[in-house]
Design a protein around this motif. Structure first.
Motif, PDB file in Angstrom:
ATOM      1  N   ALA A 161      12.263 -19.885  28.191  1.00  0.00           N
ATOM      2  CA  ALA A 161      13.221 -20.005  26.965  1.00  0.00           C
ATOM      3  C   ALA A 161      14.618 -20.160  27.566  1.00  0.00           C
ATOM      4  CB  ALA A 161      13.195 -18.705  26.084  1.00  0.00           C
ATOM      5  N   ALA A 162      15.524 -20.843  26.862  1.00  0.00           N
ATOM      6  CA  ALA A 162      16.860 -21.370  27.064  1.00  0.00           C
ATOM      7  C   ALA A 162      17.833 -20.358  26.375  1.00  0.00           C
ATOM      8  CB  ALA A 162      17.239 -22.678  26.906  1.00  0.00           C
ATOM      9  N   PRO A 163      18.905 -20.163  26.875  1.00  0.00           N
ATOM     10  CA  PRO A 163      20.041 -19.424  26.212  1.00  0.00           C
ATOM     11  C   PRO A 163      20.443 -20.142  25.094  1.00  0.00           C
ATOM     12  CG  PRO A 163      20.517 -19.700  28.524  1.00  0.00           C
ATOM     13  CD  PRO A 163      19.333 -20.552  28.531  1.00  0.00           C
ATOM     14  N   SER A 168      20.209 -13.851  19.437  1.00  0.00           N
ATOM     15  CA  SER A 168      18.904 -13.730  19.273  1.00  0.00           C
ATOM     16  C   SER A 168      17.944 -13.013  20.151  1.00  0.00           C
ATOM     17  CB  SER A 168      18.309 -15.282  19.140  1.00  0.00           C
ATOM     18  OG  SER A 168      18.275 -15.954  20.571  1.00  0.00           O
ATOM     19  N   GLY A 169      16.803 -12.688  20.050  1.00  0.00           N
ATOM     20  CA  GLY A 169      16.258 -11.827  20.743  1.00  0.00           C
ATOM     21  C   GLY A 169      14.789 -11.334  20.409  1.00  0.00           C
ATOM     22  N   TYR A 170      14.072 -10.295  21.135  1.00  0.00           N
ATOM     23  CA  TYR A 170      13.063  -9.683  20.674  1.00  0.00           C
ATOM     24  C   TYR A 170      12.671  -8.617  21.550  1.00  0.00           C
ATOM     25  CZ  TYR A 170      10.433 -12.083  24.215  1.00  0.00           C
ATOM     26  OH  TYR A 170       9.887 -12.761  25.469  1.00  0.00           O
ATOM     27  N   PHE A 189      22.396 -14.831  24.085  1.00  0.00           N
ATOM     28  CA  PHE A 189      23.636 -14.413  23.325  1.00  0.00           C
ATOM     29  C   PHE A 189      24.997 -15.333  23.893  1.00  0.00           C
ATOM     30  CE2 PHE A 189      23.177 -11.832  26.972  1.00  0.00           C
ATOM     31  CZ  PHE A 189      24.433 -11.946  27.577  1.00  0.00           C
ATOM     32  N   PRO A 190      25.874 -15.841  23.003  1.00  0.00           N
ATOM     33  CA  PRO A 190      27.161 -16.535  23.565  1.00  0.00           C
ATOM     34  C   PRO A 190      28.018 -15.801  24.467  1.00  0.00           C
ATOM     35  CG  PRO A 190      27.274 -16.153  21.252  1.00  0.00           C
ATOM     36  CD  PRO A 190      25.890 -15.568  21.713  1.00  0.00           C
ATOM     37  N   ILE A 191      28.570 -16.311  25.247  1.00  0.00           N
ATOM     38  CA  ILE A 191      29.632 -15.542  26.067  1.00  0.00           C
ATOM     39  C   ILE A 191      31.017 -16.641  25.740  1.00  0.00           C
ATOM     40  CG2 ILE A 191      30.478 -14.968  28.437  1.00  0.00           C
ATOM     41  CD1 ILE A 191      27.766 -15.266  29.352  1.00  0.00           C
ATOM     42  N   ILE A 192      31.303 -17.500  25.570  1.00  0.00           N
ATOM     43  CA  ILE A 192      32.136 -18.375  25.005  1.00  0.00           C
ATOM     44  C   ILE A 192      31.472 -19.345  24.198  1.00  0.00           C
ATOM     45  CG2 ILE A 192      33.941 -19.935  25.540  1.00  0.00           C
ATOM     46  CD1 ILE A 192      34.088 -18.901  28.398  1.00  0.00           C
ATOM     47  N   ASP A 193      32.042 -19.488  22.970  1.00  0.00           N
ATOM     48  CA  ASP A 193      31.547 -20.310  21.851  1.00  0.00           C
ATOM     49  C   ASP A 193      31.314 -21.754  22.433  1.00  0.00           C
ATOM     50  OD1 ASP A 193      30.733 -18.120  20.301  1.00  0.00           O
ATOM     51  OD2 ASP A 193      32.636 -18.475  18.895  1.00  0.00           O
ATOM     52  N   ASP A 194      30.211 -22.279  22.347  1.00  0.00           N
ATOM     53  CA  ASP A 194      30.025 -23.774  22.542  1.00  0.00           C
ATOM     54  C   ASP A 194      30.292 -24.021  23.855  1.00  0.00           C
ATOM     55  OD1 ASP A 194      29.561 -24.052  19.824  1.00  0.00           O
ATOM     56  OD2 ASP A 194      31.648 -24.475  19.263  1.00  0.00           O
ATOM     57  N   VAL A 195      30.511 -23.263  24.863  1.00  0.00           N
ATOM     58  CA  VAL A 195      30.652 -23.434  26.381  1.00  0.00           C
ATOM     59  C   VAL A 195      29.816 -22.594  27.051  1.00  0.00           C
ATOM     60  CG1 VAL A 195      32.665 -23.192  28.184  1.00  0.00           C
ATOM     61  CG2 VAL A 195      33.099 -23.747  25.884  1.00  0.00           C
ATOM     62  N   ARG A 229      14.562 -11.991  34.520  1.00  0.00           N
ATOM     63  CA  ARG A 229      15.010 -13.267  34.576  1.00  0.00           C
ATOM     64  C   ARG A 229      16.452 -13.543  34.002  1.00  0.00           C
ATOM     65  NH1 ARG A 229      11.547 -16.198  31.217  1.00  0.00           N
ATOM     66  NH2 ARG A 229      10.072 -16.177  33.209  1.00  0.00           N
ATOM     67  N   LEU A 230      17.287 -14.092  34.696  1.00  0.00           N
ATOM     68  CA  LEU A 230      18.644 -14.428  33.921  1.00  0.00           C
ATOM     69  C   LEU A 230      18.752 -16.024  33.765  1.00  0.00           C
ATOM     70  CD1 LEU A 230      21.646 -13.876  33.102  1.00  0.00           C
ATOM     71  CD2 LEU A 230      22.041 -13.981  35.393  1.00  0.00           C
ATOM     72  N   LYS A 231      19.343 -16.368  32.840  1.00  0.00           N
ATOM     73  CA  LYS A 231      19.597 -17.905  32.668  1.00  0.00           C
ATOM     74  C   LYS A 231      20.888 -18.080  32.114  1.00  0.00           C
ATOM     75  CE  LYS A 231      16.376 -20.974  31.683  1.00  0.00           C
ATOM     76  NZ  LYS A 231      15.199 -21.711  31.249  1.00  0.00           N
ATOM     77  N   LEU A 232      21.741 -19.025  32.655  1.00  0.00           N
ATOM     78  CA  LEU A 232      23.145 -19.141  32.210  1.00  0.00           C
ATOM     79  C   LEU A 232      23.137 -20.812  31.748  1.00  0.00           C
ATOM     80  CD1 LEU A 232      25.555 -17.079  34.477  1.00  0.00           C
ATOM     81  CD2 LEU A 232      24.874 -16.666  32.110  1.00  0.00           C
ATOM     82  N   ASP A 233      23.746 -21.281  30.681  1.00  0.00           N
ATOM     83  CA  ASP A 233      23.899 -22.589  30.275  1.00  0.00           C
ATOM     84  C   ASP A 233      25.538 -22.796  30.361  1.00  0.00           C
ATOM     85  OD1 ASP A 233      21.233 -23.181  30.521  1.00  0.00           O
ATOM     86  OD2 ASP A 233      21.027 -23.526  28.286  1.00  0.00           O
ATOM     87  N   TRP A 234      26.333 -23.769  31.044  1.00  0.00           N
ATOM     88  CA  TRP A 234      27.564 -23.826  30.820  1.00  0.00           C
ATOM     89  C   TRP A 234      27.855 -25.331  30.512  1.00  0.00           C
ATOM     90  CZ3 TRP A 234      31.253 -24.056  35.639  1.00  0.00           C
ATOM     91  CH2 TRP A 234      32.660 -24.226  35.457  1.00  0.00           C
ATOM     92  N   PHE A 235      28.781 -25.424  29.504  1.00  0.00           N
ATOM     93  CA  PHE A 235      29.076 -26.881  29.144  1.00  0.00           C
ATOM     94  C   PHE A 235      30.651 -26.996  29.280  1.00  0.00           C
ATOM     95  CE2 PHE A 235      25.376 -25.574  26.862  1.00  0.00           C
ATOM     96  CZ  PHE A 235      24.428 -26.636  26.896  1.00  0.00           C
ATOM     97  N   PRO A 236      30.971 -27.119  30.796  1.00  0.00           N
ATOM     98  CA  PRO A 236      32.353 -27.295  31.091  1.00  0.00           C
ATOM     99  C   PRO A 236      33.278 -28.605  30.479  1.00  0.00           C
ATOM    100  CG  PRO A 236      31.107 -28.097  33.041  1.00  0.00           C
ATOM    101  CD  PRO A 236      30.135 -27.572  31.896  1.00  0.00           C
ATOM    102  N   PHE A 237      32.446 -29.824  30.087  1.00  0.00           N
ATOM    103  CA  PHE A 237      33.038 -30.734  29.522  1.00  0.00           C
ATOM    104  C   PHE A 237      31.975 -31.626  28.876  1.00  0.00           C
ATOM    105  CE2 PHE A 237      32.148 -31.539  33.958  1.00  0.00           C
ATOM    106  CZ  PHE A 237      31.385 -32.677  33.856  1.00  0.00           C
TER     107      PHE A 237
END
Length: 547
Positions: A161-163, A168-170, A189-195, A229-237
């Motif tokens: 499962a992706a960030p 969300s959670g269970y 959970f979001p850390i920085i909205d949309d980023v 497990r830890l997953k981070l998704d970052w959209f820098p640009f």
């Protein structure tokens, strides 16, 4: 012993084959319709019906609904697939009957394992993916072109499962038989909205088998399993994405769940001298063994993935460049009471933890283009390179206690049908006991195997859409692998040589092998409900070193 390489060429042809993925049937205008299933079986997102190979897909929701907790349960829903795990240190996957024996720890698997785009060189990593799961894809047949070596039977392709930018959670809590308890939780959970977004997943299982060991005077049959497990998704640009994946698992099991049954009268006589409470009622949850049998498994991994949309370049359109760097390690120490009784005679254990470690880097370019020679609609491309190295160490420390062996000699002789209750064996062992110095009744032999491997590969695949319903896929992988290995055995006294034929030796060697893994596939969809396909693929499995 040096194991020579094997090459497998398998042809898979299926006609009038309907792809029926594991998906929920929805309704449209009162009619039942099959929901579209998106998979990454060819290293890019595609509808399952577009894949010209035999693929089964299981969703994470289905796994949750079926209360699936490990790979053994999961593969019950995928035909032609079997996962064997005597314990977490010895596991093996087979597809269509092809696999590698679980006890062949230092030989690489015949079924590939991929978790979130990263290949793992040992089957023992498999259960690290079976929680907070988004999807499992089972790819049958050789997958060497895109997934590389050691995929001659197929691939298990896990996506966890992706960030999410929505909170969300269970939390799942379950009680199992044998006083088992299972906990699983995830939070996205979001850390920085949309980023920047994150997801943390956790699983823990405890179980006690309730077996009381009269020799050791403890209730030792139990296991504990915990993973995070830890997953981070970052959209820098815009058009850029960076993904971080890290996981860690800790499994510890005490005992092996075995009880005595049908002990012979002479067996009772010998065993009850060591433990008067020895019995052979296989249903009373009591056993009698002297060595502290255990199995442990500690794994950890980290992977960094970067994807950049590069737009249109030369003849290519909608291009994307993806780089994945990863590192993983698993340790599997164990100790086994190998005489399975209360007499202090034999045991097997690791001489330090058995360890496998890998480091990998993959660079991949995907795009589409106009057709070749003016034929058809378009061409989808995957072009890439792979570099990897691995270190593996497997040991076996075999301990023998001469006094204990002398006690067991009558039983050994009885089992072999030797007359006189093993008098000759007892006499021989007593002679050995008298020949070794005082205080050295424990003798041992150590067998070891160490392997260092380096792999390099270039690969490419083109899916040529000749029409809206007909596609031809052409692929090839060119690889080179070098393996340096050492194996040997040594003992602290001549006794293992006299008793079991052990020989002291040290052996070193180097192997260099080249891989050519082509693929040809044709897929035809005469209607939305039917796909007919055939493929010819070649897989490659390199040789190795075994103890």
């Amino acid at each position: 012993m040096i194991i020579k390489k094997t090459k497998t060429i398998l042809a898979t042809t299926m006609t009038s084959a309907m792809l029926l993925p594991s998906a929920v049937l929805g309704k449209e205008d009162g009619r039942r319709v099959l929901e579209e299933v998106i998979v990454t079986a060819q290293k890019r997102a595609q509808s399952l019906q577009e894949i010209p190979m035999s693929v089964s897909a299981i969703s994470g929701d289905m796994a949750t609904d079926a209360a699936i907790v490990d790979t053994t349960d999961l593969v019950q829903y995928t035909p032609n697939v079997k996962f064997t795990a005597a314990n977490p240190a010895y596991s093996s996957t087979s597809i269509r009957g092809f696999g590698t024996p679980p006890l062949a720890q230092n030989l690489e698997p015949s079924v590939g394992l991929v978790i979130d785009g990263v290949s793992y060189g040992r089957s023992t990593f498999t259960n690290d993916a079976v929680f907070d799961l988004e999807r499992l894809e089972v790819l049958r047949g050789p997958q060497g072109t895109l997934f590389g070596k050691n995929t001659v039977a197929g691939v298990l392709n896990f996506t966890t499962a992706a960030p999410s930018f929505d909170l969300s959670g269970y939390i799942n809590v379950a009680e199992e038989s044998l006083d088992g308890k299972r906990y699983e939780a995830a939070l996205g959970f979001p850390i920085i909205d949309d980023v920047l977004a994150a997801r943390i997943s956790w699983r823990k299982r405890d179980k006690s088998f309730g077996l009381y060991n009269t020799t050791r005077n403890n209730e030792e049959e139990q296991f504990k399993d915990e993973s995070m497990r830890l997953k981070l998704d970052w959209f820098p640009f815009e058009g850029g994405e960076i993904n971080l994946l890290a996981f860690k698992s800790d499994f510890e099991s005490v005992g092996n769940g075995m009880q005595h049954s049908h002990i012979t009268p002479s067996g009772f006589q010998v065993y009850r001298e060591a433990d008067p409470q020895t019995e052979d009622d296989e249903f009373n949850n009591t056993r009698a063994t002297n060595a502290p049998t255990f199995t442990s498994r500690f794994s950890e991994a980290i992977a960094l993935k970067m994807s950049v949309d590069t737009g249109d370049n030369w003849v290519f359109r909608n291009a994307s460049l993806t780089a994945i760097a990863s590192r993983a390690q698993v340790d599997t120490p164990y100790l086994l009471d190998s005489d399975f009784g209360p007499v202090n005679a034999l045991s097997l254990e690791t001489d330090g933890p058995d360890r496998y470690k890998q480091e990998q880097f993959e660079l991949r370019y995907t795009a589409d283009s106009d057709v070749l020679f003016g034929w058809g609609d378009s061409v989808d491309w995957v072009i890439g390179m792979f570099v990897g190295e691995s270190h593996a160490t497997v040991t076996q420390f075999a301990r023998q206690n001469l006094t204990g062996l002398a006690q067991l000699a009558p039983l050994i002789a009885e089992g072999r049908g030797v007359p006189n209750a093993g008098a000759a064996e007892v006499a021989a062992l007593n002679a050995l006991i008298g020949a070794v110095p005082n205080g050295e009744q424990d003798v041992f032999a150590v067998n070891y195997v160490r392997v260092f491997a380096e792999s390099y590969a270039l690969f490419a695949q083109a899916d040529w859409h000749l029409s809206s319903s007909l596609t031809t896929s052409l692929g090839i992988r060119l690889g080179k692998e070098t393996k340096d290995g050492a194996n040997g055995s040594f003992a602290n006294t001549p006794v293992p040589a006299l008793v079991a034929g052990q020989e002291n030796f040290d052996n070193e060697g180097s192997k260099k092998e080249y891989e050519v893994s082509p693929k040809l596939a044709v897929s035809w969809s005469p209607s939305d409900e039917l796909t007919v396909f055939g493929n010819i693929a070649k897989g490659f499995k390199s040789g190795g070193y075994s103890g």
